[in-house]
Design a protein around this motif. Structure first.
Motif, short mmCIF file in Angstrom:
data_model
loop_
_atom_site.label_atom_id
_atom_site.label_comp_id
_atom_site.label_asym_id
_atom_site.label_seq_id
_atom_site.Cartn_x
_atom_site.Cartn_y
_atom_site.Cartn_z
N ALA A 1 0.83 -1.21 0.00
CA ALA A 1 0.00 0.00 0.00
C ALA A 1 0.86 1.26 0.00
CB ALA A 1 -0.94 -0.01 1.21
N VAL A 2 1.92 1.25 0.81
CA VAL A 2 2.81 2.42 0.87
C VAL A 2 3.55 2.60 -0.46
CG1 VAL A 2 4.87 3.38 1.97
CG2 VAL A 2 3.06 2.39 3.37
N VAL A 3 4.00 1.51 -1.05
CA VAL A 3 4.68 1.61 -2.34
C VAL A 3 3.73 2.18 -3.40
CG1 VAL A 3 5.74 0.28 -4.21
CG2 VAL A 3 6.38 -0.18 -1.85
N ARG A 4 2.48 1.76 -3.38
CA ARG A 4 1.50 2.30 -4.34
C ARG A 4 1.23 3.77 -4.09
NH1 ARG A 4 -2.50 -2.81 -4.30
NH2 ARG A 4 -1.31 -4.09 -5.76
N MET A 5 1.21 4.17 -2.82
CA MET A 5 0.93 5.56 -2.48
C MET A 5 2.09 6.48 -2.82
SD MET A 5 -0.79 5.00 1.24
CE MET A 5 -2.22 6.02 1.47
N THR A 6 3.32 5.99 -2.62
CA THR A 6 4.49 6.85 -2.78
C THR A 6 5.28 6.57 -4.04
OG1 THR A 6 5.96 5.35 -1.57
CG2 THR A 6 4.77 7.02 -0.28
N GLY A 7 5.15 5.36 -4.57
CA GLY A 7 5.98 4.97 -5.70
C GLY A 7 7.42 4.72 -5.31
N ASN A 8 7.67 4.59 -4.01
CA ASN A 8 9.03 4.48 -3.52
C ASN A 8 9.13 3.34 -2.50
OD1 ASN A 8 11.57 4.83 -2.44
ND2 ASN A 8 11.33 7.03 -2.08
N ALA A 9 9.82 2.28 -2.87
CA ALA A 9 9.97 1.13 -1.97
C ALA A 9 10.85 1.45 -0.78
CB ALA A 9 10.52 -0.06 -2.74
N ASP A 10 11.77 2.39 -0.92
CA ASP A 10 12.66 2.75 0.19
C ASP A 10 11.88 3.35 1.35
OD1 ASP A 10 14.90 1.82 -1.13
OD2 ASP A 10 15.35 3.78 -2.01
N THR A 11 10.88 4.16 1.05
CA THR A 11 10.05 4.76 2.10
C THR A 11 9.36 3.67 2.90
OG1 THR A 11 9.64 6.70 0.75
CG2 THR A 11 8.10 6.29 2.55
N ALA A 12 8.82 2.69 2.21
CA ALA A 12 8.13 1.59 2.89
C ALA A 12 9.10 0.79 3.75
CB ALA A 12 7.47 0.68 1.86
N ALA A 13 10.28 0.54 3.24
CA ALA A 13 11.25 -0.28 3.97
C ALA A 13 11.71 0.40 5.25
CB ALA A 13 12.45 -0.58 3.07
N GLN A 14 11.71 1.71 5.28
CA GLN A 14 12.19 2.43 6.45
C GLN A 14 11.16 2.50 7.57
OE1 GLN A 14 13.30 6.29 5.03
NE2 GLN A 14 14.94 5.51 3.75
N ASN A 15 9.90 2.30 7.27
CA ASN A 15 8.85 2.55 8.26
C ASN A 15 8.17 1.30 8.79
OD1 ASN A 15 9.26 5.28 8.20
ND2 ASN A 15 7.83 5.60 6.53
N PHE A 16 8.57 0.12 8.33
CA PHE A 16 7.94 -1.11 8.79
C PHE A 16 8.97 -2.00 9.46
CE2 PHE A 16 5.00 0.40 5.67
CZ PHE A 16 3.76 0.10 6.24
N PHE A 17 8.56 -2.59 10.57
CA PHE A 17 9.44 -3.44 11.35
C PHE A 17 8.69 -4.69 11.78
CE2 PHE A 17 10.56 0.97 11.83
CZ PHE A 17 11.90 0.96 11.50
N LEU A 18 9.45 -5.74 12.05
CA LEU A 18 8.87 -7.03 12.42
C LEU A 18 9.46 -7.48 13.75
CD1 LEU A 18 7.12 -9.45 11.38
CD2 LEU A 18 9.23 -10.34 10.41
#
Length: 93
Positions: free
Chosen positions: A48-65
């Motif tokens: 969802a974040v990648v679709r919203m921003t077009g940027n996979a780096d943004t998504a990778a920085q904000n999600f943790f497991l």
């Protein structure tokens, strides 16, 4: 199922704060549990974040497991775990 409901809850939380859904990519999200449901939620939220921003780096920085042994990892490791789990599911078919 589970991932869709969880994503709806996450997006609803942003709206409940009175913010635009465009603000969702700026939130830090921690998924507790590295099982199939946790990884599914993480995967759908990152997509969802990648679709919203077009940027996979943004998504990778904000999600943790966070796994059962209380080990904290980034979503890159989570996606690797998801890939490995998917591979074993395909072998089992």
């Amino acid at each position: 199922g589970t991932a869709g409901v969880a994503l709806a809850g996450l997006l609803g939380t942003v709206r409940a704060q009175g913010r635009s859904l465009d603000d969702f990519p700026n939130h830090k999200i921690v998924v507790v549990g590295a099982g199939s449901a946790g990884l599914g939620v993480l995967s759908m939220a990152v997509q969802a974040v990648v679709r919203m921003t077009g940027n996979a780096d943004t998504a990778a920085q904000n999600f943790f497991l966070l796994d059962k042994d209380v080990q904290f990892c980034t979503s890159f490791l989570a996606f690797f775990i998801l890939f490995v789990q998917s591979f074993y599911v395909l072998l089992d078919m």
